[in-house]
Each structure stands twice: as structure tokens, then as C-alpha cells.
Design an enzyme around this catalytic site. Structure first.
Site, PDB file in Angstrom:
ATOM      1  N   HIS A 115      59.307  27.606-123.375  1.00  0.00           N
ATOM      2  CA  HIS A 115      59.819  26.250-123.628  1.00  0.00           C
ATOM      3  C   HIS A 115      60.197  26.071-125.090  1.00  0.00           C
ATOM      4  O   HIS A 115      59.495  26.579-125.978  1.00  0.00           O
ATOM      5  CB  HIS A 115      58.758  25.208-123.253  1.00  0.00           C
ATOM      6  CG  HIS A 115      58.551  25.095-121.772  1.00  0.00           C
ATOM      7  ND1 HIS A 115      59.293  24.262-120.985  1.00  0.00           N
ATOM      8  CD2 HIS A 115      57.722  25.777-120.941  1.00  0.00           C
ATOM      9  CE1 HIS A 115      58.916  24.411-119.719  1.00  0.00           C
ATOM     10  NE2 HIS A 115      57.972  25.318-119.657  1.00  0.00           N
ATOM     11  N   CYS A 172      55.794  27.223-112.260  1.00  0.00           N
ATOM     12  CA  CYS A 172      56.525  25.992-111.929  1.00  0.00           C
ATOM     13  C   CYS A 172      55.485  24.917-111.647  1.00  0.00           C
ATOM     14  O   CYS A 172      54.761  25.023-110.644  1.00  0.00           O
ATOM     15  CB  CYS A 172      57.436  26.213-110.718  1.00  0.00           C
ATOM     16  SG  CYS A 172      58.270  24.697-110.179  1.00  0.00           S
ATOM     17  N   GLU A 211      66.561  23.110-117.481  1.00  0.00           N
ATOM     18  CA  GLU A 211      65.704  24.211-117.066  1.00  0.00           C
ATOM     19  C   GLU A 211      66.448  25.558-117.056  1.00  0.00           C
ATOM     20  O   GLU A 211      67.607  25.638-116.631  1.00  0.00           O
ATOM     21  CB  GLU A 211      65.152  23.958-115.657  1.00  0.00           C
ATOM     22  CG  GLU A 211      64.064  22.919-115.603  1.00  0.00           C
ATOM     23  CD  GLU A 211      63.242  23.027-114.332  1.00  0.00           C
ATOM     24  OE1 GLU A 211      63.146  24.144-113.777  1.00  0.00           O
ATOM     25  OE2 GLU A 211      62.698  21.990-113.896  1.00  0.00           O
ATOM     26  N   GLY A 260      57.560  21.728-118.357  1.00  0.00           N
ATOM     27  CA  GLY A 260      58.240  21.128-119.508  1.00  0.00           C
ATOM     28  C   GLY A 260      57.489  19.916-120.027  1.00  0.00           C
ATOM     29  O   GLY A 260      57.399  19.697-121.246  1.00  0.00           O
ATOM     30  N   CYS A 274      60.430  18.266-114.926  1.00  0.00           N
ATOM     31  CA  CYS A 274      59.976  19.645-115.117  1.00  0.00           C
ATOM     32  C   CYS A 274      58.494  19.580-115.489  1.00  0.00           C
ATOM     33  O   CYS A 274      58.140  19.042-116.544  1.00  0.00           O
ATOM     34  CB  CYS A 274      60.783  20.322-116.226  1.00  0.00           C
ATOM     35  SG  CYS A 274      60.261  22.005-116.590  1.00  0.00           S
TER      36      CYS A 274
HETATM   37  N1  LIG Z   1      63.001  26.700-114.679  1.00  0.00           N
HETATM   38  C1  LIG Z   1      61.636  27.164-114.974  1.00  0.00           C
HETATM   39  C2  LIG Z   1      60.839  27.325-113.654  1.00  0.00           C
HETATM   40  C3  LIG Z   1      60.567  25.996-112.972  1.00  0.00           C
HETATM   41  C4  LIG Z   1      59.821  25.051-113.876  1.00  0.00           C
HETATM   42  C5  LIG Z   1      59.827  23.580-113.472  1.00  0.00           C
HETATM   43  N2  LIG Z   1      60.553  23.251-112.281  1.00  0.00           N
HETATM   44  C6  LIG Z   1      58.416  23.035-113.447  1.00  0.00           C
HETATM   45  O1  LIG Z   1      58.144  22.063-112.718  1.00  0.00           O
HETATM   46  O2  LIG Z   1      57.579  23.534-114.246  1.00  0.00           O
HETATM   47  C7  LIG Z   1      61.698  28.507-115.691  1.00  0.00           C
HETATM   48  O3  LIG Z   1      62.705  29.210-115.522  1.00  0.00           O
HETATM   49  O4  LIG Z   1      60.739  28.817-116.403  1.00  0.00           O
END
Ligand SMILES: N[C@H](CCC[C@H](N)C(=O)O)C(=O)O
Length: 289
Positions: free
Chosen positions: A172, A75, A221, A233, A230
Site C-alpha cells: 500500500h 483481501c 486497487e 487499504g 478496500c
Molecule cells: N487489490 C488488492 C487485493 C484486494 C484488496 C482489497 N479488495 C481489500 O479489501 O483488502 C491487491 O492487489 O493487493
């Protein structure tokens, strides 16, 4: 069980941060979901746990749970808040730390201007490591990279989207859109997230390329739905844009919650992400048993 927590946000991606440096809380998925619940709990996109170093040469362990209670590998916005948290709590010496995550060691660094820069490691393009099941699909060349056409929805009203597929430690799928503000995030996001070709589900990015150093990005997400930003992301979208020959090595990413700056020199270079990390409030909560 009554526990203390810290609420933080990085470009509007919000977190409950738990200090487990002295004692493990051993929370259940249902308790992570309660913490993240915006009506019955604190409310957050992810829950971040700060744990002691698991090995020499590493300062902390960083454990991440999505709002749906599932543990995930990485994250990015959370990594900046993690660094801010351990510095403000006096748990870390100096402005640079090494943090173990499920997908490897990352290195956040506190900047004098209050923002945080994180070495997010190298992007991963091997489809089996994303993971993405390409069997039976033929990729479409775009620039010097490949895009995959996914059929979304039932056969009757299926839509075809072309996504770039990669991992920043977490999976991703990034598509280009003409106008991020009007992109079908709520409609296509869940269909991409749970597409059968992503065995561990996927984060779905919608990238509007404004020029070679500016994009606008929205992300549905995995395990959290659309978030205001994100971090991984943003890294994935910029890497995809660079690989498609459409972006330069340093890109400002405008998200609904704020600006992130992503830098990638290509090849085996790591991706650097810079952005805000803010403490919102501290509190206590009674968790269901
Ligand atoms: N939902 C993402 C985790 C959090 C990623 C996001 N909040 C960031 O800042 O990178 C996943 O399941 O891979």
C-alpha cells in the site's frame, strides 16, 4: 466448464466466491478474468476461493485473485465475506475461524450484529517486504514516520506525490488529500499502481483526515482499479495516520461503499477491521475453456 458461484460484497467491494472445499477447479488466469468481467462474466473486484485446511490448527485456505487474473496475498473485505460464506454454508463451526492466506493466518469473527471483525495481523514497515525500492530517494519526516516523494508521469508533466509506504500482507502507498471526493484517483491511481519503485505494483490510497477518529478513503486497487472500498487499504491508511501522529487507535473509515472500523494499538499489535459482509445472489456460469 459450468461452475456454481456466490456473489458477495463487503462495503461495496464485490466478489465471486467459489467453493473448492470438495474439489479444486484449477481455473486459469483468463477464467478468473472472465468471472470478474462486468460484461462477459459475473462481475467482481476479486474472485475468492474457499479451500480445505492446509495444516492443523487452521480451518481453511483462502485464495484471492484480482479482476486482472493475478493471485494476491490478502483481501480484507473478502475475508469478512469468506467468514460469512463458510458460516452460512455450514462449513464452519462456531463464530471464529483461522484462515491461511498467502501472507499468513487471519482470524475472522462473526459478530451478533451481523458485521464481521478480522484480525488482519501486524502491519509491515520494512520497505523491502512491501516491496518498495527506495534507492536514491531521501524520505521526508512527517510526525514520527517517513513519507516518500514519487514523481508520476512523464518528465514533461510529472507530478510529485508524498506517500506513506507499508504492507498489510499486500502493498500500500497512502497519501493524504484535502478532499477525498475530488482527489485525482483515476489520474494518479494507475501511475502509482505501476510506479517502478513498486516491483509487485501497489494499492494507492487517498486519505482525507476529518478528525482523529474519522477519515474518508478512496483506493485505486492493484489489479482492479478504483473499488468502492478496500479493507487492507483502510487498515493501511489508519496505520499510516496513527504513525503520522494524526489519528487515534480506533478510526471509522468512510468509503464510497460503506463504513469500516479499524483499530490498531501501535507497535507489534495486530490491526482489527470490522465491517459488513453480504450475500447478493447465487448462480452458475459457463466458463471459456
Ligand atoms: N487489490 C488488492 C487485493 C484486494 C484488496 C482489497 N479488495 C481489500 O479489501 O483488502 C491487491 O492487489 O493487493
Amino acid at each position: 466448464m459450468r461452475i456454481r458461484f456466490t456473489k458477495m460484497q463487503g462495503a461495496g467491494n464485490d466478489f465471486v466466491v467459489l467453493d473448492e472445499t470438495r474439489q479444486r477447479l484449477n481455473l486459469t488466469p483468463a477464467q478468473y478474468r472472465q468471472l470478474a468481467d462486468r460484461h462477459f462474466g459475473v462481475g467482481a473486484d476479486q474472485v475468492l476461493s474457499v479451500r480445505p485446511s492446509p495444516a492443523p490448527g487452521v480451518d481453511f485456505e483462502y485464495v484471492i485473485h484480482n479482476a486482472d487474473g493475478g493471485e494476491v496475498e490478502q483481501c480484507g473485505n473478502g475475508a469478512r465475506c469468506f467468514a460469512r460464506y463458510v458460516a452460512d454454508k455450514g462449513l464452519a463451526q462456531g463464530d471464529r475461524i483461522r484462515v491461511q492466506t498467502l501472507s499468513g493466518v487471519i482470524e475472522p469473527r462473526l459478530n451478533p450484529d451481523g458485521r464481521v471483525t478480522v484480525d488482519m495481523g501486524q502491519p509491515v514497515f520494512a520497505l523491502e517486504q512491501v516491496p518498495f525500492v527506495a534507492a536514491g530517494l531521501s524520505p521526508h519526516k512527517d510526525g514520527n514516520w517517513l513519507k516518500w516523494h514519487l514523481a508520476l508521469g512523464t518528465y514533461a508533466e510529472s507530478q510529485i506525490v508524498a506517500v506513506a509506504v507499508l504492507s498489510m500482507g499486500n502493498p500500500h502507498a497512502v497519501q493524504e488529500v484535502a478532499d477525498a471526493d475530488h482527489a485525482p484517483v483515476a489520474q494518479q491511481g494507475p501511475l502509482i499502481e505501476r510506479h517502478s519503485r513498486f516491483p509487485k505494483r501497489v494499492n494507492a490510497g487517498f486519505m482525507e483526515i476529518q478528525d482523529r477518529s474519522h477519515i474518508r478513503l478512496r483506493v485505486w486497487e492493484r489489479g482492479a482499479g478504483e473499488t468502492l472500498a478496500c479493507g487492507t487499504g483502510a487498515c493501511a491508511a489508519v496505520v499510516a495516520g496513527i504513525r503520522l501522529g494524526k489519528l487515534d487507535a480506533r478510526v471509522d473509515v468512510e468509503t464510497r461503499g460503506g463504513k469500516l472500523t479499524i483499530e490498531w494499538a501501535g507497535g507489534d499489535a495486530p490491526v482489527f477491521m470490522t465491517g459488513p459482509a453480504v450475500t447478493v445472489f447465487e448462480g452458475e456460469i459457463e466458463l471459456q475453456e
